[in-house]
Design an enzyme around this catalytic site. Sequence first.
Site, PDB file in Angstrom:
ATOM      1  N   GLU A   1      11.708  35.701  65.052  1.00  0.00           N
ATOM      2  CA  GLU A   1      10.331  35.987  65.469  1.00  0.00           C
ATOM      3  C   GLU A   1       9.971  35.224  66.746  1.00  0.00           C
ATOM      4  O   GLU A   1       9.356  35.776  67.659  1.00  0.00           O
ATOM      5  CB  GLU A   1       9.349  35.607  64.351  1.00  0.00           C
ATOM      6  N   GLU A   2      10.370  33.964  66.811  1.00  0.00           N
ATOM      7  CA  GLU A   2       9.960  33.138  67.953  1.00  0.00           C
ATOM      8  C   GLU A   2      10.664  33.540  69.242  1.00  0.00           C
ATOM      9  O   GLU A   2      10.220  33.181  70.331  1.00  0.00           O
ATOM     10  CB  GLU A   2      10.225  31.649  67.657  1.00  0.00           C
TER      11      GLU A   2
ATOM     12  N   ASP B   1       4.293  26.987  60.980  1.00  0.00           N
ATOM     13  CA  ASP B   1       4.808  28.233  61.591  1.00  0.00           C
ATOM     14  C   ASP B   1       6.321  28.270  61.490  1.00  0.00           C
ATOM     15  O   ASP B   1       6.995  27.746  62.354  1.00  0.00           O
ATOM     16  CB  ASP B   1       4.350  28.282  63.051  1.00  0.00           C
TER      17      ASP B   1
ATOM     18  N   HIS C   1       3.843  25.663  67.808  1.00  0.00           N
ATOM     19  CA  HIS C   1       4.569  25.764  69.093  1.00  0.00           C
ATOM     20  C   HIS C   1       4.469  24.492  69.934  1.00  0.00           C
ATOM     21  O   HIS C   1       5.141  24.387  70.958  1.00  0.00           O
ATOM     22  CB  HIS C   1       4.123  26.955  69.940  1.00  0.00           C
TER      23      HIS C   1
ATOM     24  N   ASP D   1      12.879  31.305  61.330  1.00  0.00           N
ATOM     25  CA  ASP D   1      13.232  30.630  62.588  1.00  0.00           C
ATOM     26  C   ASP D   1      12.012  29.864  63.100  1.00  0.00           C
ATOM     27  O   ASP D   1      10.874  30.148  62.709  1.00  0.00           O
ATOM     28  CB  ASP D   1      13.731  31.634  63.633  1.00  0.00           C
TER      29      ASP D   1
ATOM     30  N   HIS E   1       8.752  34.304  58.566  1.00  0.00           N
ATOM     31  CA  HIS E   1       9.995  34.128  59.346  1.00  0.00           C
ATOM     32  C   HIS E   1      10.519  32.718  59.153  1.00  0.00           C
ATOM     33  O   HIS E   1       9.729  31.777  58.999  1.00  0.00           O
ATOM     34  CB  HIS E   1       9.806  34.485  60.821  1.00  0.00           C
TER      35      HIS E   1
HETATM   36 ZN   LIG Z   1       5.195  32.256  63.545  1.00  0.00          ZN
END
Ligand SMILES: [Zn+2]
Length: 435
Positions: free
Chosen positions: A142-143, A111, A408, A80, A78
Amino acid sequence: MGRARIDLGELVAIPSVADPRQYPPQECLRAANWVVDRFAEAGFTGLGLHETSDGSRAVFGVRPAADPTAPTVLLYAHYDVQPPLDEAAWHTPPFELTESGGRWYGRGAADCKGNIVMHLTALRALGDDIGVNLKLIVEGSEEQGTGGLEDFVVGNPELLRADAILVCDTGNAAVGVPAATVTLRGLANVVVRVEALAGEVHSGMFGGPAPDALAALIHILATLRDADGNTTVTGLENGQTWSGAPYPAERFRVDAGLVAGASLLGDGTVSDMVWARPAVTVLGIDCPPVVGSAAAIQPHARARLNLRVPPGTDAVKAQDALVAHLRAAAPWGVRVTVEREALGQPFEARSGGPAYRALAAAMREAYGREMAYLGQGGSIPLCNVFAETYPEAEIVLMGVEEPLALIHAPNESVDPDEIARLAHAEALFLSSYRK
Ligand SMILES: [Zn+2]
């Protein structure tokens, strides 16, 4: 790897947070177009942006093999990213890839932009020498968890159909220790509400005989754990064991941030407890906050509970068991109602087929050690959608997001050696995998 560093720098510089309240949507469009351009250079055709049900755009393209009977591999990532969150907590600018102590820092460096660059690096290493049919899907929300790609898969099953699916959005157990994640826990949430009195009454005048709804709720919740901290829902098995790689207890203590003196819960190993067994968590309780609380007995109280459902257990049955347990645990004849919320089935990859065999051999060659099999305590709904839509496909979760990557969180980073070795393994896999 010089090229990988340049690519990742360009991609991290695009703040592709898929939330128009925080960042302009054009940034996601820039990131999507960047993916299109780079995979076009890597020989993909039919590349385009596909709008999904949540308004985000997924990049899709194909790279057919000379032999049409060759197996098809779907590459997932992904573009995003999470927002930077507390910018003051970053030691480097979040959207400027910065090297420090041998790692590359920046939001999305691991990520999941690091995994996009891993795919590109593997494809460049192979050049024209690719014996499998390739498909690419790189999603853009996705996030946000808004499910755009999940709907897209269900709506376009033939487009994405593949024999092996590389879901590259997880990581190794540690730097230098190759791994595939083969199970995910599901979840079953409920809200339990207790009613005991018509209204608040004074704790001096009535305290003693009056049934206290908050005390009743505490009593009910306390039955969900035994003295060792095992989750104890009547009718729900809690003695499963994990047969893959262990999760060392000392590392778990650090990862979870236990305070000195606190014990790990349960009578199983860490990997049993977090990957193979159910776990119940109280997410919230509605009751008077300390500030402003008065000498009153609470007439009603409620709590939201989150039950993590291990592989091998049906999430509907687990939720049924939790509901029945909560009702049965009610003391003093208080009224208990249980409302069902989110439900998600656990995931278990078919890990005995030719794709897993080829991947294990590729990881062994790239890392010089055996691939470990990990679980994950959380859920990835897309994996369930892939498993339901393509029951014959071998689904692999892997990638550059090992624990030090701090995905994150502020100061996210990637170890460039992980990109190099995983790209090497991916290239070896793509050249050796046959049905
Ligand atoms: Zn991810």
